[in-house]
Design an enzyme around this catalytic site. Structure first.
Site, mmCIF file in Angstrom:
data_model
loop_
_atom_site.group_PDB
_atom_site.id
_atom_site.type_symbol
_atom_site.label_atom_id
_atom_site.label_comp_id
_atom_site.label_asym_id
_atom_site.label_seq_id
_atom_site.Cartn_x
_atom_site.Cartn_y
_atom_site.Cartn_z
ATOM 1 N N GLU A 1 -2.965 6.820 -6.468
ATOM 2 C CA GLU A 1 -2.373 7.783 -5.531
ATOM 3 C C GLU A 1 -2.714 9.217 -5.923
ATOM 4 O O GLU A 1 -2.994 10.061 -5.072
ATOM 5 C CB GLU A 1 -0.857 7.603 -5.483
ATOM 6 C CG GLU A 1 -0.443 6.294 -4.836
ATOM 7 C CD GLU A 1 1.051 6.025 -4.997
ATOM 8 O OE1 GLU A 1 1.771 6.171 -4.006
ATOM 9 O OE2 GLU A 1 1.481 5.706 -6.111
ATOM 10 N N SER B 1 9.249 2.497 -11.619
ATOM 11 C CA SER B 1 10.093 3.441 -10.887
ATOM 12 C C SER B 1 11.306 3.754 -11.746
ATOM 13 O O SER B 1 11.782 2.897 -12.494
ATOM 14 C CB SER B 1 10.526 2.814 -9.571
ATOM 15 O OG SER B 1 11.719 3.420 -9.122
ATOM 16 N N LYS C 1 9.428 -2.251 -9.579
ATOM 17 C CA LYS C 1 8.231 -1.551 -9.109
ATOM 18 C C LYS C 1 7.110 -1.461 -10.150
ATOM 19 O O LYS C 1 7.353 -1.237 -11.326
ATOM 20 C CB LYS C 1 8.592 -0.121 -8.668
ATOM 21 C CG LYS C 1 9.459 -0.060 -7.426
ATOM 22 C CD LYS C 1 8.800 -0.659 -6.201
ATOM 23 C CE LYS C 1 8.072 0.350 -5.358
ATOM 24 N NZ LYS C 1 8.786 1.483 -4.878
ATOM 25 N N HIS D 1 -10.507 -1.489 11.688
ATOM 26 C CA HIS D 1 -9.194 -1.027 12.193
ATOM 27 C C HIS D 1 -8.049 -1.552 11.328
ATOM 28 O O HIS D 1 -6.937 -1.724 11.827
ATOM 29 C CB HIS D 1 -8.969 -1.441 13.656
ATOM 30 C CG HIS D 1 -10.145 -1.195 14.538
ATOM 31 N ND1 HIS D 1 -10.366 -0.004 15.194
ATOM 32 C CD2 HIS D 1 -11.216 -1.983 14.839
ATOM 33 C CE1 HIS D 1 -11.500 -0.076 15.883
ATOM 34 N NE2 HIS D 1 -12.039 -1.263 15.667
#
Ligand code: ARG
Length: 455
Positions: free
Chosen positions: A285, A272, A278, A151
């Protein structure tokens, strides 16, 4: 002779044109034609001289295509007509005999099966390479412990290698699924004609051997309309992408500041355009994101096939783009996954800190009480109450005062202080379990299996 167009070519006919994408099959289509022509010559269906001329001519066409010198014509619709027309330009009359005892229906099925067979072999090699990378990483980080999650809540400490070996197993099943699908892919449809076979003394077994097929199709009507082999390949690909996506998701999580378990090499992160701090896991992704298009190809093909009457219907031409896209996507993804996993650093310190969160020892505390004769359900209830108490006070559950523990269960003694993350994993000494000794064995066994699979 300008070409074997079957109807007048107008703008509206562009709708049926496939040469823009099916030309990817040219090597497989030519291989099928070469085997077919040779067989026709051997069987005396055409002369040996014509067969020789055809084979030589096809070789010249293949070279033209490979060199980029071939001019593809949309008015000829598909790659088959383009190649045959060019062959006619090069060698004249014998070219017109190549299509004896053949239809584009069994021709395209043959070329596509050869293509899928090659794709399976390439994808399998990429899968094996990724598995090898996971093993190398597991071996390198053998001492690292991290929390195993259920979980997405910290559950029990496990060796990092155990976590990596879980993905090894997934990719192993993927390779197995592909090998299984390959058996059914590797069946020759050629000789089925348009749908009913051909009125010539064909030697289908000889063609099968020439092209490396294990068997010939048993029913001509099935052979020209069957696309199960592509469905199976797409299903195995979709499953493999799903596994890649899950691993990619772990990378994304682990790269976050909240986890901080993993850092990818510079090559695999992107900055970024606005936030200078970043380091985004864009490759992971994209792998996660591309999974959807492979699922789309699978569902697309299943939907195309649903409700088609026997035998060949032009709908079947729609099998290709999704298939090609799935092959490209899967190959690129497996390669990126391997690249990321071979160029990452594991923050074993950070993992261990998280693994040593005493809440992860709750199950061990219960098991420790079981060892003192307490029924598991009672032990579970006592430890659960102590966990709440510890959480309220913000202290480790194993560090609560002994008298408070004993108030919940009299079997507690000072031995409870000895519980720790490593001991917790070590205790799980069952086959397939997380104890470091079992994981070392599993790692060795996985290596042996991988080597055996590489032959
Ligand atoms: N381009 C076609 C396909 O991919 C080849 C077979 C065409 N057959 C036909 N009878 N029109 O399916």
């Amino acid at each position: 002779m300008t070409g074997y167009t079957t109807h007048h070519f107008e703008a509206a006919s562009r709708y049926t044109v496939s040469v823009g994408y099916d030309r990817r099959l040219y090597e497989h289509d030519i291989a099928g034609s070469v085997a077919h022509a040779r067989m026709l010559g051997r069987q005396g269906i055409i002369s040996e001289a014509d067969a020789d001329a055809i084979v030589e001519g096809l070789d010249a066409v293949r070279r033209e295509i490979a060199d980029g010198a071939f001019s593809w014509r949309e008015d000829l619709e598909d790659l088959h007509m383009n190649i045959e027309t060019r062959l006619h330009e090069l060698i004249g009359e014998p070219a017109a005999r190549l299509h004896t005892a053949r239809s584009r229906n069994d021709q395209v099925a043959t070329a596509t099966r050869l293509y899928v067979r090659d794709a399976i072999d390439r994808v399998t090699a990429l899968l094996r390479a990724l598995q090898g990378t996971l093993l190398a990483l597991a071996e390198r980080e053998q001492d690292a412990l991290l929390p195993g999650y259920t979980h997405l809540q910290r559950a029990q400490p496990v060796p990092f290698a155990h976590h990596m070996l879980a993905y090894f197993e997934m990719f192993d099943r993927d390779a197995d699924r592909l090998a299984d699908a390959r058996r059914r892919v590797n069946v020759l449809p050629l000789g089925s004609g348009a749908l009913a076979g051909a009125p010539y003394p064909l030697d289908r077994e000889w063609v099968a051997r020439e092209l490396g097929f294990d068997a010939i199709s048993a029913n001509s009507m099935d052979a020209v309309s069957d696309r199960d082999y592509a469905v199976e390949f797409l299903a195995a690909s979709a499953t493999c992408m799903m596994h890649c996506s899950r691993l990619a998701e772990e990378i994304v999580l682990w790269m976050s500041h909240e986890f901080g378990y993993l850092q990818l090499g510079r090559q695999w992160v992107t900055g970024s355009s606005i936030m200078p701090q970043k380091r985004n896991p864009d490759f992971a992704e994209i792998a996660r994101g591309k999974t959807g298009r492979v699922y789309g190809s699978l569902v697309g093909l299943l939907t195309t096939l649903k409700g088609l009457p026997l035998t060949y219907n032009r709908d079947l031409q729609e099998d290709k783009e999704g298939l090609f896209d799935a092959v490209d996507t899967l190959e690129a993804t497996l390669d990126a996954m391997r690249g990321m996993m071979s160029d990452c650093s594991v923050n074993a310190e950070r993992m261990r800190e998280a693994a040593e969160d005493s809440a992860l020892l709750a199950t061990d505390m219960a098991d420790y009480l079981v060892g003192k004769g307490v029924p598991f359900r009672d032990a579970h209830a006592a430890v659960s109450a102590l966990c709440e108490l510890a959480a309220e006070r913000g202290v480790a559950v194993t560090a609560l005062p002994l008298d408070e523990m004993q108030a919940r269960c009299s079997a507690f003694d000072e031995g409870v202080r000895e519980l720790n993350a490593l001991a917790s994993a070590t205790a799980r000494d069952v086959p397939g379990g997380a104890s470091p000794a079992r994981v070392r064995e599993a790692l060795a066994a996985a290596k042996t299996r991988l080597e055996a699979s590489r032959g």
